[in-house]
Motif scaffolding. Structure first.
Motif, mmCIF file in Angstrom:
data_model
loop_
_atom_site.group_PDB
_atom_site.id
_atom_site.type_symbol
_atom_site.label_atom_id
_atom_site.label_comp_id
_atom_site.label_asym_id
_atom_site.label_seq_id
_atom_site.Cartn_x
_atom_site.Cartn_y
_atom_site.Cartn_z
ATOM 1 N N HIS A 107 0.913 -1.402 0.027
ATOM 2 C CA HIS A 107 -0.056 0.006 0.135
ATOM 3 C C HIS A 107 0.869 1.221 0.000
ATOM 4 O O HIS A 107 0.499 2.273 0.127
ATOM 5 C CB HIS A 107 -0.748 -0.063 1.200
ATOM 6 C CG HIS A 107 -1.795 -1.180 1.137
ATOM 7 N ND1 HIS A 107 -2.137 -1.909 2.516
ATOM 8 C CD2 HIS A 107 -2.415 -1.874 0.361
ATOM 9 C CE1 HIS A 107 -2.981 -2.956 2.190
ATOM 10 N NE2 HIS A 107 -3.274 -2.824 0.793
ATOM 11 N N ALA A 139 -5.808 3.654 -4.754
ATOM 12 C CA ALA A 139 -6.616 2.787 -3.585
ATOM 13 C C ALA A 139 -7.106 1.633 -4.315
ATOM 14 O O ALA A 139 -7.012 0.502 -3.899
ATOM 15 C CB ALA A 139 -7.543 3.768 -2.549
ATOM 16 N N LEU A 154 -5.191 -1.057 -5.769
ATOM 17 C CA LEU A 154 -4.092 -1.794 -4.756
ATOM 18 C C LEU A 154 -5.080 -2.759 -3.705
ATOM 19 O O LEU A 154 -4.653 -3.215 -2.650
ATOM 20 C CB LEU A 154 -3.255 -0.962 -3.775
ATOM 21 C CG LEU A 154 -2.306 -0.031 -4.630
ATOM 22 C CD1 LEU A 154 -1.895 0.980 -3.757
ATOM 23 C CD2 LEU A 154 -1.310 -0.907 -5.105
ATOM 24 N N ILE A 164 -7.550 -1.574 -1.774
ATOM 25 C CA ILE A 164 -8.026 -0.725 -0.801
ATOM 26 C C ILE A 164 -9.360 -0.410 -1.079
ATOM 27 O O ILE A 164 -9.901 -0.158 -2.366
ATOM 28 C CB ILE A 164 -7.248 0.428 -0.441
ATOM 29 C CG1 ILE A 164 -5.843 0.015 -0.126
ATOM 30 C CG2 ILE A 164 -7.582 1.463 0.384
ATOM 31 C CD1 ILE A 164 -4.812 1.141 -0.142
ATOM 32 N N MET A 205 -7.552 -0.686 4.398
ATOM 33 C CA MET A 205 -6.545 -1.580 3.780
ATOM 34 C C MET A 205 -6.552 -2.945 4.235
ATOM 35 O O MET A 205 -6.253 -3.126 5.620
ATOM 36 C CB MET A 205 -5.265 -0.963 4.038
ATOM 37 C CG MET A 205 -5.200 0.693 3.493
ATOM 38 S SD MET A 205 -3.716 1.597 3.974
ATOM 39 C CE MET A 205 -4.006 1.877 5.763
ATOM 40 N N PRO A 233 -3.595 -8.589 1.179
ATOM 41 C CA PRO A 233 -3.750 -8.011 -0.245
ATOM 42 C C PRO A 233 -4.143 -8.883 -0.939
ATOM 43 O O PRO A 233 -3.485 -10.124 -0.879
ATOM 44 C CB PRO A 233 -2.707 -6.898 -0.673
ATOM 45 C CG PRO A 233 -1.518 -7.604 0.051
ATOM 46 C CD PRO A 233 -2.125 -8.035 1.380
ATOM 47 N N THR A 267 -3.953 -8.003 -6.837
ATOM 48 C CA THR A 267 -3.450 -6.298 -6.557
ATOM 49 C C THR A 267 -1.997 -6.338 -6.935
ATOM 50 O O THR A 267 -1.238 -7.396 -6.681
ATOM 51 C CB THR A 267 -3.515 -6.237 -5.032
ATOM 52 O OG1 THR A 267 -4.973 -6.321 -4.388
ATOM 53 C CG2 THR A 267 -3.136 -4.832 -4.607
#
Length: 543
Positions: A394, A506, A509, A511, A529, A533, A537
């Motif tokens: 992130h 965001a 990734l 988010i 977040m 992930p 991503t």
């Protein structure tokens, strides 16, 4: 004076005697000497003629007196003129002595840009003797090719009385470079309105000192950040290198603008004001020229400014002698071994992540500087506890959070007067919070400002040809590249790039961004977040 009156009287008497002598001569010729004697003793007319020289002499004497008086007044007047002329020449010499020994260069120009009268000695020492044919810009040897054009335009406006003189003078160029020296000047209207007095000063040393002072202040601010958060500084360097490469190498206009805008924001957050200023200048240049990408000179300027900024502070990185460093691989290898509990495994994994509190503290420092420049009174609160963030996953998003903070201050928070009129405290509050949950780390940026007027967003979206019928469409318009609620562009906001870039980054990734707002009460942006992930991503590996 008496001799003049006597002379005038004698001439008058002699002139008057001509008449009786002529009369006696005529009688003598007619009647002889006896008749002339009788006429002289008995003829009243002859006596009048005889006494006429006396009157003429008196009148002549009076005339001589008046002549002497006028001549005396003329002589006195000439003496006074000579005296006043001598005083004036002395005053001019004294004034010339003063002007030739001041540090500034002084000269007078007419509204056509031609020099009127001599220039001061200092101006001649700087630029040489002016010639009758040389224009001002040519004589000053101004290296800026636009200086002469801008000056001529300003003089045209004064000559044609287009704008008030004071306003036009404010718009005249104030600086120019001649050789290796930088000069500043003030223009002042001479009574009569047809000539200007120019006061030129050599600003080279002062500007160099100002640059050095700014660089020193920048070093102090950055070093303080480095000492508080050395890991954040390394992350900043990594992000800058990535953004510089992206801005210079990409063939996409949108990517170039986003990279440049993010680099500007990140630099401002960390206190690299010169780099942020260069980014803003290049943004202006791209907008003015319509060029989609950086040219070679702009890319070189960015790289050199960044390299110089880093060089100024790199030597001050702490050696962290009391810190035991363990590589991320070692921690993860230990966490994956079968000999540790699940709790210890998760703790070890968390230790590989970056604490969020120093990151939020940097954003607060940036927000305080932005609020001060905008004249807004804002209290900042940063609360992260022991929350951490996976920068490998992130980091790109974290680097763009400065856009959210600037947005909250510039667009969200009202001016003190507006807040007072709305019965709100003059000091606004911007709150940055991070909390850990089962789903992940929830990061929020909230303000108690004016809130988002969705009707206004819809109206502007329609003007730009964007759909705005639903709430989702209005939010999409707000986040669209080039969409801004600001009517003007500054080095803080107005280009319609920052917020959309954050939102896009965001989502890319993994988010989950969201937005809450109420008119008159404020806006809150939230970003969830996930701890892990998703595999889809895109994760930028740390260098």
């Amino acid at each position: 004076m008496n001799s003049s009156r006597l002379r005038w009287g004698l001439w008058g008497a002699l002139f008057g005697l001509c008449f009786p002598l002529m009369a006696l001569g005529i009688r003598w010729a007619q009647t002889g000497s006896a008749g002339a004697w009788v006429a002289l003793t008995t003829d009243p007319l002859l006596w009048i003629i005889v006494t006429a020289p006396l009157f003429l002499g008196v009148f002549a004497a009076l005339g001589g007196h008046q002549h002497d008086g006028l001549r005396g007044l003329t002589a006195e007047l000439e003496d006074r003129v000579k005296e006043r002329t001598a005083d004036l020449v002395s005053a001019v010499d004294r004034l010339r002595l003063i002007t030739d020994n001041v540090a500034d260069g002084l000269l007078t120009i007419d509204l056509d840009g031609r020099l009127v009268g001599p220039a001061s000695a200092q101006a001649v020492r700087w630029f040489g003797e002016p010639t009758d044919r040389s224009g001002l810009a040519e004589w000053l040897k101004a290296d800026d090719p636009t200086f002469g054009d801008l000056l001529a335009m300003g003089l045209d406006q004064i000559r044609e009385d287009i704008l008030p003189v004071e306003l036009t003078l404010e718009q005249l160029p104030r600086q120019f470079q001649s050789g290796d020296r930088q000069y500043e000047f003030d223009a002042r209207v001479i009574p009569g309105g047809r000539e200007l007095l120019l006061v030129i000063r050599d600003a080279t040393d002062r500007l160099a000192l100002a640059r050095e002072r700014a660089a020193s202040e920048e070093r102090h601010a950055v070093i303080a950040q480095m000492l508080r958060d050395p890991g954040g500084f390394q992350l900043f360097r990594t992000d800058c290198e990535h953004l510089l490469e992206e801005a210079r190498e990409t063939d996409s206009e949108a990517t170039c603008k986003k990279a440049l805008h993010t680099l500007k924001g990140n630099s401002a957050v960390y206190g690299f004001c010169r780099l942020a200023s260069v980014c803003h200048q290049i943004e202006d240049e791209l907008q003015d020229s319509g060029a989609p990408l950086l040219d070679e000179e702009q890319g070189k300027r960015l790289r050199e400014t960044y390299a110089d900024s880093i060089q100024q502070v790199a030597a001050f990185l702490p050696d962290e002698a009391d810190v035991v460093r363990v590589s991320r691989e070692e921690l993860l290898r230990l966490a994956d071994s079968g000999g540790v509990s699940e709790h210890i495994r998760k703790t070890l994994e968390r230790w590989t992540h970056e604490p969020l509190q120093p990151i939020l503290d940097r954003l607060v420092s940036h927000g305080e500087r932005v609020a001060e420049r905008l004249g807004k009174q804002v209290d900042f609160v940063a609360e992260a506890g022991d929350a951490r963030v996976n920068l490998d996953a992130h980091g790109e998003f974290i680097a763009q959070l400065c856009h959210v903070v600037r947005n909250a201050i510039d667009h969200g928070v009202e001016s003190p007067d507006a807040r007072h009129a709305a019965n709100k405290p003059k000091r606004a509050t911007v709150r940055l919070q991070a909390t850990d949950s089962v789903e992940g780390t929830l990061l929020s940026v909230a303000d108690d400002g004016r809130g988002i007027d969705w009707e206004q967003i819809a109206e502007k979206a329609k003007r730009l040809g964007l759909p705005a019928a639903t709430a989702e469409q209005r939010l999409a318009a707000l986040l669209c590249d080039g969409f801004s609620t600001s009517d003007s562009v500054s080095d803080i906001s107005g280009r319609g790039v920052g917020l959309g870039s954050v939102w896009t980054s965001a989502k890319s990734l993994g988010i989950h961004p969201s937005l809450e707002t109420r008119i008159g009460q404020g806006t809150r942006m939230l970003f969830l977040m996930p701890h892990e992930p998703p595999s889809a991503t895109r994760i930028r590996a740390a260098s």
